[in-house]
Write an enzyme that holds these catalytic residues in place. Structure first.
Site, PDB file in Angstrom:
ATOM      1  N   LYS A   1     -27.050 -29.833 -42.391  1.00 46.77           N
ATOM      2  CA  LYS A   1     -26.420 -31.018 -42.367  1.00 46.77           C
ATOM      3  C   LYS A   1     -26.936 -31.846 -43.455  1.00 46.77           C
ATOM      4  CE  LYS A   1     -26.881 -35.048 -41.068  1.00 46.77           C
ATOM      5  NZ  LYS A   1     -26.347 -35.855 -41.914  1.00 46.77           N
TER       6      LYS A   1
ATOM      7  N   GLU B   1     -40.507 -32.422 -45.821  1.00 44.47           N
ATOM      8  CA  GLU B   1     -40.559 -33.152 -47.109  1.00 44.47           C
ATOM      9  C   GLU B   1     -40.131 -34.459 -47.287  1.00 44.47           C
ATOM     10  OE1 GLU B   1     -40.097 -28.762 -49.569  1.00 44.47           O
ATOM     11  OE2 GLU B   1     -38.690 -30.437 -49.959  1.00 44.47           O
TER      12      GLU B   1
ATOM     13  N   CYS C   1     -38.020 -38.320 -54.787  1.00 41.14           N
ATOM     14  CA  CYS C   1     -39.111 -38.510 -53.969  1.00 41.14           C
ATOM     15  C   CYS C   1     -40.370 -38.575 -54.977  1.00 41.14           C
ATOM     16  CB  CYS C   1     -39.214 -37.592 -52.894  1.00 41.14           C
ATOM     17  SG  CYS C   1     -39.298 -35.744 -53.579  1.00 41.14           S
TER      18      CYS C   1
ATOM     19  N   GLU D   1     -42.126 -47.708 -50.134  1.00 38.90           N
ATOM     20  CA  GLU D   1     -41.212 -46.857 -50.951  1.00 38.90           C
ATOM     21  C   GLU D   1     -40.112 -47.651 -50.955  1.00 38.90           C
ATOM     22  OE1 GLU D   1     -39.204 -43.473 -49.292  1.00 38.90           O
ATOM     23  OE2 GLU D   1     -39.818 -42.341 -51.015  1.00 38.90           O
TER      24      GLU D   1
HETATM   25  P1  NAD Z   1     -32.974 -40.238 -44.402  1.00 35.01           P
HETATM   26  O1  NAD Z   1     -33.959 -39.509 -43.657  1.00 35.01           O
HETATM   27  O2  NAD Z   1     -32.507 -41.355 -43.893  1.00 35.01           O
HETATM   28  O3  NAD Z   1     -31.931 -39.004 -43.969  1.00 35.01           O
HETATM   29  C1  NAD Z   1     -31.928 -37.720 -44.560  1.00 35.01           C
HETATM   30  C2  NAD Z   1     -31.160 -36.774 -43.742  1.00 35.01           C
HETATM   31  O4  NAD Z   1     -31.460 -36.735 -42.467  1.00 35.01           O
HETATM   32  C3  NAD Z   1     -29.524 -37.124 -43.730  1.00 35.01           C
HETATM   33  O5  NAD Z   1     -28.809 -35.964 -43.565  1.00 35.01           O
HETATM   34  C4  NAD Z   1     -29.631 -38.081 -42.421  1.00 35.01           C
HETATM   35  O6  NAD Z   1     -28.165 -38.034 -42.050  1.00 35.01           O
HETATM   36  C5  NAD Z   1     -30.354 -37.281 -41.615  1.00 35.01           C
HETATM   37  N1  NAD Z   1     -30.787 -38.127 -40.458  1.00 35.01           N
HETATM   38  C6  NAD Z   1     -31.099 -39.439 -40.394  1.00 35.01           C
HETATM   39  N2  NAD Z   1     -31.525 -39.740 -38.961  1.00 35.01           N
HETATM   40  C7  NAD Z   1     -31.614 -38.714 -38.481  1.00 35.01           C
HETATM   41  C8  NAD Z   1     -32.114 -38.402 -36.955  1.00 35.01           C
HETATM   42  N3  NAD Z   1     -32.167 -39.304 -36.185  1.00 35.01           N
HETATM   43  N4  NAD Z   1     -31.857 -36.959 -36.668  1.00 35.01           N
HETATM   44  C9  NAD Z   1     -31.434 -36.074 -37.345  1.00 35.01           C
HETATM   45  N5  NAD Z   1     -31.144 -36.193 -38.704  1.00 35.01           N
HETATM   46  C10 NAD Z   1     -31.104 -37.530 -39.198  1.00 35.01           C
HETATM   47  O7  NAD Z   1     -33.383 -40.001 -45.819  1.00 35.01           O
HETATM   48  P2  NAD Z   1     -32.300 -40.542 -47.338  1.00 35.01           P
HETATM   49  O8  NAD Z   1     -31.913 -41.820 -47.253  1.00 35.01           O
HETATM   50  O9  NAD Z   1     -30.997 -39.459 -47.203  1.00 35.01           O
HETATM   51  O10 NAD Z   1     -33.019 -39.885 -48.380  1.00 35.01           O
HETATM   52  C11 NAD Z   1     -34.005 -40.592 -48.942  1.00 35.01           C
HETATM   53  C12 NAD Z   1     -35.579 -40.328 -48.462  1.00 35.01           C
HETATM   54  O11 NAD Z   1     -35.700 -39.049 -48.798  1.00 35.01           O
HETATM   55  C13 NAD Z   1     -36.841 -41.128 -49.389  1.00 35.01           C
HETATM   56  O12 NAD Z   1     -37.494 -41.430 -48.358  1.00 35.01           O
HETATM   57  C14 NAD Z   1     -36.956 -39.899 -50.304  1.00 35.01           C
HETATM   58  O13 NAD Z   1     -38.504 -40.050 -50.471  1.00 35.01           O
HETATM   59  C15 NAD Z   1     -36.778 -38.730 -49.346  1.00 35.01           C
HETATM   60  N6  NAD Z   1     -36.955 -37.413 -49.903  1.00 35.01           N
HETATM   61  C16 NAD Z   1     -38.231 -36.766 -50.147  1.00 35.01           C
HETATM   62  C17 NAD Z   1     -38.342 -35.572 -50.787  1.00 35.01           C
HETATM   63  C18 NAD Z   1     -39.501 -34.676 -50.627  1.00 35.01           C
HETATM   64  O14 NAD Z   1     -39.379 -33.428 -51.258  1.00 35.01           O
HETATM   65  N7  NAD Z   1     -40.688 -35.126 -50.333  1.00 35.01           N
HETATM   66  C19 NAD Z   1     -37.151 -35.277 -51.558  1.00 35.01           C
HETATM   67  C20 NAD Z   1     -35.896 -36.105 -51.321  1.00 35.01           C
HETATM   68  C21 NAD Z   1     -36.016 -37.189 -50.805  1.00 35.01           C
HETATM   69  O1  6OD Z   2     -38.039 -29.558 -57.247  1.00 39.90           O
HETATM   70  C1  6OD Z   2     -38.150 -29.422 -55.960  1.00 39.90           C
HETATM   71  O2  6OD Z   2     -38.388 -28.257 -55.476  1.00 39.90           O
HETATM   72  C2  6OD Z   2     -37.927 -30.402 -54.942  1.00 39.90           C
HETATM   73  N1  6OD Z   2     -38.208 -30.196 -53.605  1.00 39.90           N
HETATM   74  C3  6OD Z   2     -37.885 -31.619 -55.234  1.00 39.90           C
HETATM   75  C4  6OD Z   2     -38.045 -32.909 -54.538  1.00 39.90           C
HETATM   76  C5  6OD Z   2     -37.519 -33.768 -54.963  1.00 39.90           C
HETATM   77  C6  6OD Z   2     -37.353 -35.136 -54.223  1.00 39.90           C
HETATM   78  O3  6OD Z   2     -36.319 -35.831 -54.371  1.00 39.90           O
END
Ligand code: NAD
Ligand code: 6OD
Length: 488
Positions: free
Chosen positions: A180, A256, A290, A392
């Site tokens: 998804k 993550e 992230c 964040e």
């Molecule tokens: P989000 O949590 O809003 O959405 C992520 C995904 O989850 C999307 O596909 C969304 O449609 C889905 N989603 C949302 N609510 C849901 C629910 N109730 N049930 C199931 N699926 C659901 O995040 P975003 O705004 O798309 O991305 C930004 C965030 O992601 C930031 O907080 C960032 O730090 C984090 N992030 C973390 C990492 C990591 O590796 N730690 C990497 C990239 C992004």
């Molecule tokens: O480099 C990666 O493997 C990884 N998971 C990066 C995540 C980045 C977050 O936005």
């Protein structure tokens, strides 16, 4: 037809599938409609889960490692053959510079498949020759089975990179997946479906469902009773919701999540290299990684030099057309996200911040002003009590805060509910090791940022996640070992 990226369809059981309705994907570059996306209702999500289960049970789950490795290598070739199509799709969805999409997103998708083909070929499980005090002997060995039918839910910031970071090890271990992608970035997951089919992935092994989170495809998928596990990247609060969704069926999760990452700069740092590294760590992908640094703690003697140098770095960034070679910085992902980031710009000023650079919405001319642009921004004069230093933001922003002693720097950096990544900048390598090890994070860099070896553990502590992926850590999540004990 299936990969006409103006009409984006779901991919279920090896075929592209219309949804009952569509939603518009809007370009963050100029506000134009980029695509119509077919929404997966609960019926389509259920079909995808059933298709994955059938694929798993009708042969895919019992394939050998060499067979799966061969598929991963054909997928790698397929992405390479359509490299520029993937770049264009990623640029269209996110507005990020094409140069960045090439180097980071699509480049890493290729490496993800290659790496996990190698990892699964070389990793084995435990075996023990057991000798009990009573003289009995046994051979204990573990066999790895796929975890099963997996939900892969990913965000919009590095769409293809983060998707393939999970799909590659999942398929390497013999799982069937339903992915998804974010509603903001539906294109590359869809293009990957075509590559999967062309590479000979059996129907049902890779499925894509499009839609939103709550009360939509994300929720339908993660609450589905026939899912064996969920691997998720996104916001910490969404992770918490998904954890509750799978709790009644006690399914494993790998999360993550968000970060509020700190950099610590000591007075003995190589200042030019540090400013360059900090600049990348704050502003890459318009701060929407992230791992990006949003808190910079600087030892007092070099505070002014770092603040000035970094402000200079920010002023040199070029916002604009993602296809121009000279463009370094794209827009935020959407107007909604810009409204959130803008609210933090206001909060910073209310908290008494001195705005060193940026702080507003740029005027980029009539062609681009309908987009979700924002100025790269740096603040001084804040401390760890300010909301913008605790929460964040996920934009091109950072607060620069002075410190005096090493002990104080560690305390300030660790004063957060998150725990994803940190970076320490110093020419004293003993101090570098010492401070890096004290950081309460999953990943601690010294004199660099976002330098990756895909065999190493990736993940966070606290609000930043649960579990580790990467190399054999991914194999541990994506397989279910069965121990066999044979008395000899
Ligand atoms: P989000 O949590 O809003 O959405 C992520 C995904 O989850 C999307 O596909 C969304 O449609 C889905 N989603 C949302 N609510 C849901 C629910 N109730 N049930 C199931 N699926 C659901 O995040 P975003 O705004 O798309 O991305 C930004 C965030 O992601 C930031 O907080 C960032 O730090 C984090 N992030 C973390 C990492 C990591 O590796 N730690 C990497 C990239 C992004
Ligand atoms: O480099 C990666 O493997 C990884 N998971 C990066 C995540 C980045 C977050 O936005």
């Amino acid at each position: 037809m299936g990969t006409d990226l103006h009409q984006i369809r779901n991919f279920v059981d090896g075929a592209f599938v219309d949804g009952p309705t569509t939603f518009e994907k809007v370009s963050p570059v100029d506000g134009s409609v980029a695509a119509d996306v077919h929404l997966a209702d609960s019926f389509i999500v259920d079909r995808a889960v059933q298709a994955a289960r059938r694929a798993l049970n009708s042969g895919w789950g019992a394939t050998t490692v060499p067979e799966r490795v061969a598929l991963l290598r054909r997928v790698t070739d397929g992405i390479e053959a359509r490299f520029e199509d993937f770049v264009e799709a990623e640029v269209r969805d996110t507005g990020k510079p094409a140069t960045l999409a090439r180097q980071l997103d699509v480049g890493r998708a290729v490496v993800n498949f290659r790496q996990f083909a190698d990892t699964v070929s070389s990793e084995g499980l435990d075996s023990f020759l057991t000798e009990l005090p009573d003289g009995r002997k046994a051979l204990n060995y573990a066999v790895a089975k796929p975890l099963g039918v997996l939900a892969i839910v990913v965000p919009w910031n590095l769409p293809l990179l983060l998707l393939t970071w999970k799909v590659a090890p999942a398929l390497a271990c013999g799982n069937a997946v339903i992915v998804k992608p974010s509603e903001e970035t539906p294109s590359t997951a869809t293009l990957l479906a075509k590559v999967m089919a062309d590479a000979g992935a059996p129907a049902g092994v890779y499925n894509v469902v499009h839609g939103f989170g709550a009360s939509s495809a994300g929720e339908f998928l993660t609450t589905h009773p026939d899912i064996d596990g969920v691997t998720f990247t996104g916001e910490s609060s969404t992770g918490s919701t998904i954890m509750r969704a799978v709790a009644p069926r006690v399914r494993p999760v790998s999360f993550e999540l968000g970060g509020k990452n700190a950099a610590v700069v000591f007075a003995d740092a190589d200042l030019d290299a540090t400013i360059e590294g900090l600049g990348r760590s704050v502003f890459t992908n318009t701060g929407q990684v992230c791992l990006c640094t949003e808190r910079i703690y600087v030892q007092r003697p070099v505070f002014d030099s770092i603040a000035e140098g970094l402000a200079g770095f920010a002023k040199n960034l070029v916002l604009g057309d993602p296809h121009q070679e000279s463009t370094t910085t794209g827009p935020l992902i959407s107007q909604a996200h810009r409204a959130k980031v803008s609210s933090y710009l206001d909060l910073a000023v209310e908290a008494g911040a001195e705005v060193l650079v940026g702080g507003g919405i740029p005027d980029l001319g009539a062609n681009l002003n309908g987009g979700a642009w924002i100025e790269p921004t740096l603040w001084a004069g804040l401390d760890n009590t300010a909301r913008v230093v605790r929460e964040e933001v996920f934009g091109p922003v950072a607060a620069i805060v002075p410190f005096d002693s090493e002990e104080e720097a560690v305390r300030l950096a660790n004063d957060t509910d998150y725990g994803l990544a940190s970076a320490v900048w110093t020419t004293n390598l003993q101090r570098g090791h010492r401070v890096a090890q004290q950081m309460r994070v999953g990943m601690s860099w010294v004199n660099t940022w976002y330098l990756r070896d895909l065999r190493s553990p990736f993940g966070g502590v606290g609000l930043s996640g649960i579990g580790r992926e990467g190399g054999r850590h991914s194999l541990a999540f994506y397989t279910e070992p069965t121990n066999v004990c044979v008395q000899l």
